[in-house]
Design an enzyme around this catalytic site. Sequence first.
Site, PDB file in Angstrom:
ATOM      1  N   CYS A 262       0.811  -1.218   0.000  1.00  0.00           N
ATOM      2  CA  CYS A 262       0.000   0.000   0.000  1.00  0.00           C
ATOM      3  C   CYS A 262       0.842   1.265   0.000  1.00  0.00           C
ATOM      4  O   CYS A 262       0.331   2.343  -0.269  1.00  0.00           O
ATOM      5  CB  CYS A 262      -0.961   0.006   1.183  1.00  0.00           C
ATOM      6  SG  CYS A 262      -0.137   0.102   2.792  1.00  0.00           S
ATOM      7  N   GLU A 364      -6.177   1.801  -8.291  1.00  0.00           N
ATOM      8  CA  GLU A 364      -5.051   1.233  -7.550  1.00  0.00           C
ATOM      9  C   GLU A 364      -4.691  -0.094  -8.205  1.00  0.00           C
ATOM     10  O   GLU A 364      -5.401  -1.089  -8.074  1.00  0.00           O
ATOM     11  CB  GLU A 364      -5.392   1.009  -6.080  1.00  0.00           C
ATOM     12  CG  GLU A 364      -4.195   0.505  -5.294  1.00  0.00           C
ATOM     13  CD  GLU A 364      -4.518   0.061  -3.877  1.00  0.00           C
ATOM     14  OE1 GLU A 364      -3.605   0.084  -3.035  1.00  0.00           O
ATOM     15  OE2 GLU A 364      -5.666  -0.309  -3.628  1.00  0.00           O
TER      16      GLU A 364
END
Length: 479
Positions: A262, A364
């Site tokens: 992340c 993402e």
Amino acid sequence: MKNVTHWIGGKPWDGEAERHGDIYDPATGQVSGQVDFATPAEVDAAVAAASDALIHWRRISLAKRASVMLEFRKVASDAAGEVARGLEVVEFACGIPHLLKGGFSENVSTGVDSYSIRQPVGVVAGITPFNFPAMVPMWMFPLAIACGNTFVLKPSEKDPSASLLLASLWAEAGLPDGVFNVVQGDKVAVDAILAHPGIKAVSFVGSTPIARYVYENGTAHGKRVQALGGAKNHMVVLPDADLDLAADAAVSAGFGSAGERCMAVSALVAVDPIGDDLVSRISERVARLRVGPGTDDRAEMGPLVTGPHRDKVASYLDSGVREGATLAVDGRVHPVIGGADTGFWLGPSVLDHVTSSMSCYTDEIFGPVLSVLRAPTYEAAVDLVNDSPYGNGVAIFTNDGGAARRFVSEVEIGMVGVNVPIPVPMAYYSFGGWKASLFGDTHVHGTEGVHFYTRGKAVTSRWLDPSHGGVNLGFPVNS
């Protein structure tokens, strides 16, 4: 073939699972084991074990809790890399006697004292992702347990084995049975945790859609929730930056862990006129990266976690080109040590001349794809970062201290690096983003983590002099 099961009440579960999931070796694409999937009954059993253990554990002295933390730190100290970063949180939790100190005010009114304390929430749970199966749980349970709570971990079903190693290390460290439990599984287990009345708080790390789901469903059932979501981390490079340093950082931060983290840099913003030069330097470095299985000491980057995920990540190379980007580096043709005929392989890839409307930028990707955008000015670069719905991490590369200081102030992101591409804070600071990268009010570990796993209580106390008494229906006043 190995079988991975639950850990409930201080030992592996010995029941017969109704459903199972396959565990893959991503380097070969072969099934290497099976994991038992929990039903609500197994979640109930884990919560019951944690609830029973809570009665005793929450009364254990702070000194004893700290000693168990220190013992866990010792038995796990030979682990490397990922576990070592998790152990930083354990070391922070060893200071729990200091972290839980309250405040005291004497004589707030005549003969009246006030003080504050923090007490454990109760049974708490953690739901964690596949990419760091040891470190991310260790962001949660050391503090939760040190604060006097008991813990139920639901790890990713894609790589569940590390959770049982952690459970066995706790047992070796002397943690009482039932304080730490593991339930394996999929959405069925997650939903059972979110709905369970015995669980008072839930920590989550994963994608933004699931983080939102966990937050909304957990809070709807009256739970305290911290849900860390996805990211689109930018790295802004100003014209005065050391471009070799910036290129090294972009490659390291973009392709470490195959981009499956992340905090990976997935969007590089080159401020004119350095874009072409910077992309050239990045491409040269990417060409030299050695891709291969983790069992080969030569490998610097490994495979992706599953075949479908590899295919989805690779699809952004085609969609990026269709939408107008330039494919500067095509990871699909990057050589793989031992060959790419088996396994979930995609080499490091670079899309250049990306714009903010392209799906390779808005989504993402969570893989080894670096998107390079161009910005005409510093102001345009900051606007680009701040317009992103995500707010996890960002970095700026520059030799201008004034620009760096201004950037830190103006950028709307939770974690900021100055000439540091992955600004993950030490355990005594808190980790977490802003905007769609966090659902809830508190970040993990650090002092915010202590506050998440405890509740504040204010006490006002008077010990009356036996010679005085009488009824007074008013508020105490200063006199």
